[in-house]
Scaffold this motif. Sequence first.
Motif, mmCIF file in Angstrom:
data_model
loop_
_atom_site.group_PDB
_atom_site.id
_atom_site.type_symbol
_atom_site.label_atom_id
_atom_site.label_comp_id
_atom_site.label_asym_id
_atom_site.label_seq_id
_atom_site.Cartn_x
_atom_site.Cartn_y
_atom_site.Cartn_z
ATOM 1 N N SER A 132 0.803 -1.226 0.000
ATOM 2 C CA SER A 132 0.000 0.000 0.000
ATOM 3 C C SER A 132 0.836 1.277 0.000
ATOM 4 N N ASP A 133 2.107 1.218 0.489
ATOM 5 C CA ASP A 133 2.935 2.423 0.577
ATOM 6 C C ASP A 133 4.405 2.067 0.335
ATOM 7 N N PRO A 134 4.759 1.785 -0.917
ATOM 8 C CA PRO A 134 6.143 1.373 -1.213
ATOM 9 C C PRO A 134 7.174 2.430 -0.803
ATOM 10 N N GLU A 135 6.828 3.725 -0.876
ATOM 11 C CA GLU A 135 7.779 4.781 -0.511
ATOM 12 C C GLU A 135 8.113 4.744 0.976
ATOM 13 N N LEU A 136 7.128 4.390 1.789
ATOM 14 C CA LEU A 136 7.334 4.331 3.241
ATOM 15 C C LEU A 136 8.379 3.293 3.615
ATOM 16 N N VAL A 137 8.421 2.199 2.887
ATOM 17 C CA VAL A 137 9.267 1.065 3.287
ATOM 18 C C VAL A 137 10.599 1.041 2.532
ATOM 19 N N ALA A 138 10.977 2.179 1.958
ATOM 20 C CA ALA A 138 12.225 2.202 1.190
ATOM 21 C C ALA A 138 13.419 1.847 2.080
ATOM 22 N N GLY A 139 13.448 2.388 3.348
ATOM 23 C CA GLY A 139 14.483 2.014 4.301
ATOM 24 C C GLY A 139 15.818 2.688 4.062
#
Length: 284
Positions: A132-139
């Motif tokens: 749902s939020d690929p940018e959030l989990v970039a790490g």
Amino acid sequence: MSISTPGGNQRRPSVVSTGKKAPASKATADGKPATDDKSAASGGKTGTTTKTGPKTGAGRPGGGGKGGKGRKPIAPVKVSQGRAWGPIAMFVAVGVLAAGIIGYGAWAAFQGSKPWEERAADIPGITNFRESDPELVAGSQHTPEPVQYTVLPPVAGPHNASWQNCSGDVYDAPIANEHAVHSLEHGAIWITYRPDLPQDQVARLAERVQGTDKTFMSPFEGLDQPISLQAWGYQLKVDDAGDSRIDDFIGALRINASIEGPTALCAQGITATGNAPRNLGGGQ
């Protein structure tokens, strides 16, 4: 002396006893009484009642029946022993138990053979922020400053260069989000709970953490549900420590959800509690 009455269709000769003995019957040539003497053949009946001895049967025990007809034979009575329900019930129970064990083993083997992402997707109620939020989990975004996370408890995003120790550590006070998120990046499972959660529930959660590498737990203020579990990019909230989805979450995502590989450390990090991040320098 006999006197015959006049004959007729409805009259029979009557015999009047004179008190004299009847003449002896004629004997046959061999000395036996003549067979045509009905009175002799019938046991000496002469028109008077003669008592006879007790009747005997046809050689059967008891002898009371007429013409050899005695008591009806007594049929043997079969005594039913009934079914041995005890052994049958035990046999059925053992069979059901064995089938259950085999079935569960087959199911567990099938589940274990599935990719961890599929096992995570099968957990009811889980939220997958990786989708749902690929940018959030970039790490891999380290910062010494406090971070305002949009998801609480946080599941990913920028974080402090130092991680919180996560080798089965149980913290009895809140810890800094920035350190906890770094531990998630290393593949740890972070279990959080409301401070008012009953102690027996807290103890059940601690049993899952203590002695298990890549796990840690701490209280967390402001949870909308009593318990919340986090992995990098995943979250599951439950109401009770006995919820089986907790074990499913840990089994599917521990280590597997790491974005730095299974050898990423959980030791040599922060052990202190408190909401403010600590800058120790270094880190991964």
